[in-house]
Design a protein around this motif. Sequence first.
Motif, PDB file in Angstrom:
ATOM      1  N   ASN A 137       0.855  -1.179   0.000  1.00  0.00           N
ATOM      2  CA  ASN A 137       0.000   0.000   0.000  1.00  0.00           C
ATOM      3  C   ASN A 137       0.894   1.234   0.000  1.00  0.00           C
ATOM      4  OD1 ASN A 137      -2.396   1.717   0.554  1.00  0.00           O
ATOM      5  ND2 ASN A 137      -1.368   2.012   2.518  1.00  0.00           N
ATOM      6  N   ALA A 138       0.930   1.945  -1.103  1.00  0.00           N
ATOM      7  CA  ALA A 138       1.765   3.140  -1.178  1.00  0.00           C
ATOM      8  C   ALA A 138       1.269   4.032  -2.287  1.00  0.00           C
ATOM      9  CB  ALA A 138       3.219   2.763  -1.428  1.00  0.00           C
ATOM     10  N   GLY A 139       1.455   5.314  -2.106  1.00  0.00           N
ATOM     11  CA  GLY A 139       1.088   6.225  -3.173  1.00  0.00           C
ATOM     12  C   GLY A 139       1.273   7.663  -2.746  1.00  0.00           C
ATOM     13  N   ILE A 140       1.888   8.444  -3.607  1.00  0.00           N
ATOM     14  CA  ILE A 140       1.978   9.886  -3.394  1.00  0.00           C
ATOM     15  C   ILE A 140       1.510  10.571  -4.666  1.00  0.00           C
ATOM     16  CG2 ILE A 140       3.864   9.726  -1.736  1.00  0.00           C
ATOM     17  CD1 ILE A 140       5.767  10.601  -3.994  1.00  0.00           C
ATOM     18  N   ALA A 141       1.064  11.791  -4.506  1.00  0.00           N
ATOM     19  CA  ALA A 141       0.657  12.597  -5.660  1.00  0.00           C
ATOM     20  C   ALA A 141       1.077  14.031  -5.396  1.00  0.00           C
ATOM     21  CB  ALA A 141      -0.850  12.520  -5.878  1.00  0.00           C
ATOM     22  N   ALA A 195      -0.750  -8.498  -3.519  1.00  0.00           N
ATOM     23  CA  ALA A 195      -1.658  -7.436  -3.951  1.00  0.00           C
ATOM     24  C   ALA A 195      -0.977  -6.080  -3.821  1.00  0.00           C
ATOM     25  CB  ALA A 195      -2.937  -7.458  -3.124  1.00  0.00           C
ATOM     26  N   VAL A 196      -1.379  -5.168  -4.699  1.00  0.00           N
ATOM     27  CA  VAL A 196      -0.865  -3.802  -4.670  1.00  0.00           C
ATOM     28  C   VAL A 196      -2.047  -2.847  -4.769  1.00  0.00           C
ATOM     29  CG1 VAL A 196       0.798  -2.180  -5.648  1.00  0.00           C
ATOM     30  CG2 VAL A 196       1.124  -4.623  -5.994  1.00  0.00           C
ATOM     31  N   MET A 197      -1.999  -1.765  -3.997  1.00  0.00           N
ATOM     32  CA  MET A 197      -3.025  -0.743  -4.104  1.00  0.00           C
ATOM     33  C   MET A 197      -2.768   0.056  -5.376  1.00  0.00           C
ATOM     34  SD  MET A 197      -5.637  -0.193  -2.045  1.00  0.00           S
ATOM     35  CE  MET A 197      -5.351  -0.100  -0.272  1.00  0.00           C
ATOM     36  N   SER A 198      -3.626  -0.115  -6.351  1.00  0.00           N
ATOM     37  CA  SER A 198      -3.518   0.620  -7.601  1.00  0.00           C
ATOM     38  C   SER A 198      -4.597   1.705  -7.616  1.00  0.00           C
ATOM     39  CB  SER A 198      -3.651  -0.324  -8.797  1.00  0.00           C
ATOM     40  OG  SER A 198      -3.407   0.363 -10.000  1.00  0.00           O
TER      41      SER A 198
END
Length: 233
Positions: A88-92, A135-138
Amino acid sequence: MMHRNLPGTALVIGASRTLGLALATELLRRGWHVIGTVRGHRHTGLHDLAETSGGRLTVESLDMTDQDQISALRDRLAGHDLDLLFVNAGIAHANVPVGEVTTESFTQVMVTNALSPLRVIETLGPLVAETGTIAVMSSRQGSITMNTNGGHEVYRASKSALNQLMRSYAARHAESSKTLLLINPGWVRTDLGGPGALLEIEESIPGVVDTLEARTGEKGLHFVDHQNQTLPW
C-alpha cells in the motif's frame, strides 16, 4: 476453485495511517495475523493497534524506496510463510500538466508509486506461499481506457506504470499458482483522495478485504476494484 484456509498471515507494507492502517485493522478483525510496516521509528496508530491485538500484530520499520531496507526486512522475516503480501503506497504531487512538473517531482512519484512496490514484490514475494496472494493498491486512474477526463497526469502515469510492471512480473511468473491483484480502493477521502472524494475509508477497506478473500486461489493477475469488479487496462 481451490481456496486455502483463511485467515492466515498478512504482511502489509505501508500500514501506519489511512488506508494501510484501516487494512491492518480489518484483517485483524477477521482473524488474520498481521505484520505491518511504518517508515522510521516514530509511534503511529499501528503501534496503538498492536498494543490491543493480543500479539496478532507486529510492527516493522521500512522505507520501501530504500532497497537495502527491503532486503533487511526480508532477512528479518526469513522463515515466515505469508498468505498475503499487500503493498500500500502512493503519493501525488501538484495536479498540473506534465510540462509543468519538475524532473525531481516526476522521479519521486514514479519511484514511490511504481518502482518501489515492484522492488518489494521481487524481494519479499518468495516469502508468500504458492497458494497465497500478492496485492498492490492501484487506482482506476491507472487505467488507460478509463482516462477520459485527464488531470493528475503524473499520478495517472505512475499507476499505469505500476500496472504494466505487474503485468511483466506476472508474465515472468506464469507458472506460479499465486494470486496477483491490482486493487482500486475507490475514490476515498484521505490526504491523497481529498475532501471531495466519494467514499469514507470505512466504506472502502472492508470491500478491499472481501475482494482479497474472494479472489484467493485465482492464479494470475487481476485488475479489480473494492467491489471485486474487473477494470479495463
